[in-house]
Scaffold this active site. Structure first.
Site, PDB file in Angstrom:
ATOM      1  CG  HIS A 100      42.902  42.655  37.147  1.00 44.22           C
ATOM      2  ND1 HIS A 100      43.391  43.843  38.144  1.00 44.22           N
ATOM      3  CD2 HIS A 100      41.812  41.931  37.125  1.00 44.22           C
ATOM      4  CE1 HIS A 100      43.460  42.436  38.806  1.00 44.22           C
ATOM      5  NE2 HIS A 100      41.856  41.529  38.660  1.00 44.22           N
ATOM      6  CG  ASP A 150      34.439  30.297  27.192  1.00 46.08           C
ATOM      7  OD1 ASP A 150      35.015  31.206  27.801  1.00 46.08           O
ATOM      8  OD2 ASP A 150      35.306  29.486  26.621  1.00 46.08           O
ATOM      9  CG  MET A 151      34.873  34.947  29.830  1.00 40.72           C
ATOM     10  SD  MET A 151      35.124  36.020  31.066  1.00 40.72           S
ATOM     11  CE  MET A 151      37.144  35.941  31.669  1.00 40.72           C
ATOM     12  N   GLY A 172      31.917  36.153  35.566  1.00 40.91           N
ATOM     13  CA  GLY A 172      33.237  35.651  36.882  1.00 40.91           C
ATOM     14  C   GLY A 172      32.824  36.297  38.355  1.00 40.91           C
ATOM     15  CE  LYS A 183      33.668  41.116  43.008  1.00 42.35           C
ATOM     16  NZ  LYS A 183      35.195  42.125  43.254  1.00 42.35           N
TER      17      LYS A 183
END
Length: 341
Positions: A245, A227-228, A184, A241
């Site tokens: 969240h 796609d993670m 990301g 990072k």
């Protein structure tokens, strides 16, 4: 980020962001400005003189600006310590203006008005953001180029801030790494700063294909789309990072499992570096806690994610199959968490 705390506490909803940003640009030139000066610079009609003074006096009262009386007896306004951080001319500190402008954008404010309706619904699959805009935050960002640009600039601003801090603290977590994947990683500013700060480190930015394909490439940084939730490029270290969240516990476990598959064992240097908030941990406990809780509320409104305390992080790491972790509190509201397979 005490700036965010002040804006939220003092009714950010009715302070027009464009005007505020322009006022800061004017005052950053160094000379205090009177109301007449501001009217002229901002092309505001003279009929609004009293109204502009109301806003300027309030913002001075709450510490955004400072008010002084000139030798001729005229009230003039200048930058206060908080607003100095929103300029490019403030020494030894990156400008936070793009990040604050993103947080104050009406697309992020409007969903707050849906909270009373949202709390009455038992359905947890729809966020207040989706109620306000008809799309999830990520779908809306992909469909609105101007908002997507605002988001990317805000995140790039945050990357500059984080890397500026890492030059002084938290360096140990990144020493001796051969290869790193920034999941990301946006436009690649974090990866580029890491590669510059740690010579020999080879960095890859991994993000959604449409983002990677349109990003302005930085020399020496590899870009990979994907796609993670499915698969990550192999590396010694995976960096997350301010990613986790945004997601539910279940989704975070899936992301962390993909990370674990991409890295070598601990004895060969494999680890995941999480840069995120650990609620209750911060340099100034009271101020940090207040702002961390505001961000927790923001995550609930925007993406159904959350800020986590240490116990909640521990549960995620165990569920994803990791053996150990270490927390270093060093980046203001956020911490560096080294997670070992």
């Amino acid at each position: 980020m005490k700036i965010n705390c002040n804006f939220d506490r003092n009714k950010k909803l009715w302070i027009q962001v464009g005007t505020l940003d322009n006022i800061i640009k004017i005052l950053s030139q160094g000379m205090p400005a009177t109301i007449s000066d501001l009217l002229s610079f901002l092309s505001i009609p003279e009929t609004k003189s009293r109204h502009l003074r109301i806003m300027m006096r309030l913002l001075s009262c709450i510490g955004i600006f400072k008010s002084n009386v000139t030798p001729s007896g005229v009230e003039a306004f200048g930058l206060a310590p908080v607003s100095q951080h929103l300029t490019t001319s403030f020494p030894h500190s990156p400008c936070s203006s793009p990040f604050v402008l993103f947080l104050l954008d009406h697309h992020l404010v409007d969903p707050c008005h849906q909270l009373s309706y949202w709390f009455r619904r038992s359905d947890m699959s729809t966020t207040p953001f989706e109620m306000a805009h008809g799309k999830t935050f990520w779908d809306f960002t992909g469909a609105q180029p101007e908002f997507n640009d605002l988001f990317n600039k805000g995140m790039a601003c945050d990357s500059i801030f984080v890397m500026d801090v890492l030059k002084h603290v938290g360096r140990e977590a990144f020493k001796g790494i051969g290869t790193l994947v920034d999941v990301g990683g946006g436009t690649g500013l974090t990866a580029a700063a890491l590669a510059k700060e740690f010579p020999g480190l080879k960095c890859t930015v991994f993000y959604l294909p449409h983002v990677v394909n349109s990003a302005k490439k930085i020399d020496g940084i590899q870009y990979v789309g994907g796609d993670m939730f499915l698969e990550l490029p192999p590396a010694d270290v995976v960096l997350l990072k301010w990613i986790l969240h945004d997601w539910s516990d279940e989704d975070c476990v899936r992301i962390l499992q993909r990370c674990k598959e991409a890295i070598p064992p601990k004895e060969k240097g494999g680890k995941v570096i999480v840069i995120d908030m650990v609620v209750g941990v911060g340099s100034n406990t009271q101020t940090s806690m207040e702002t961390q809780l505001l961000f927790d509320l923001e995550m609930m409104i925007l993406v159904a994610g959350k800020e986590r305390d240490e116990n909640e992080w521990h549960e995620l790491f165990v569920a994803a199959g990791f053996s150990d972790y270490k927390i270093t509190s060093s980046i203001g509201l956020r911490s560096i968490i080294e997670v070992y397979p």
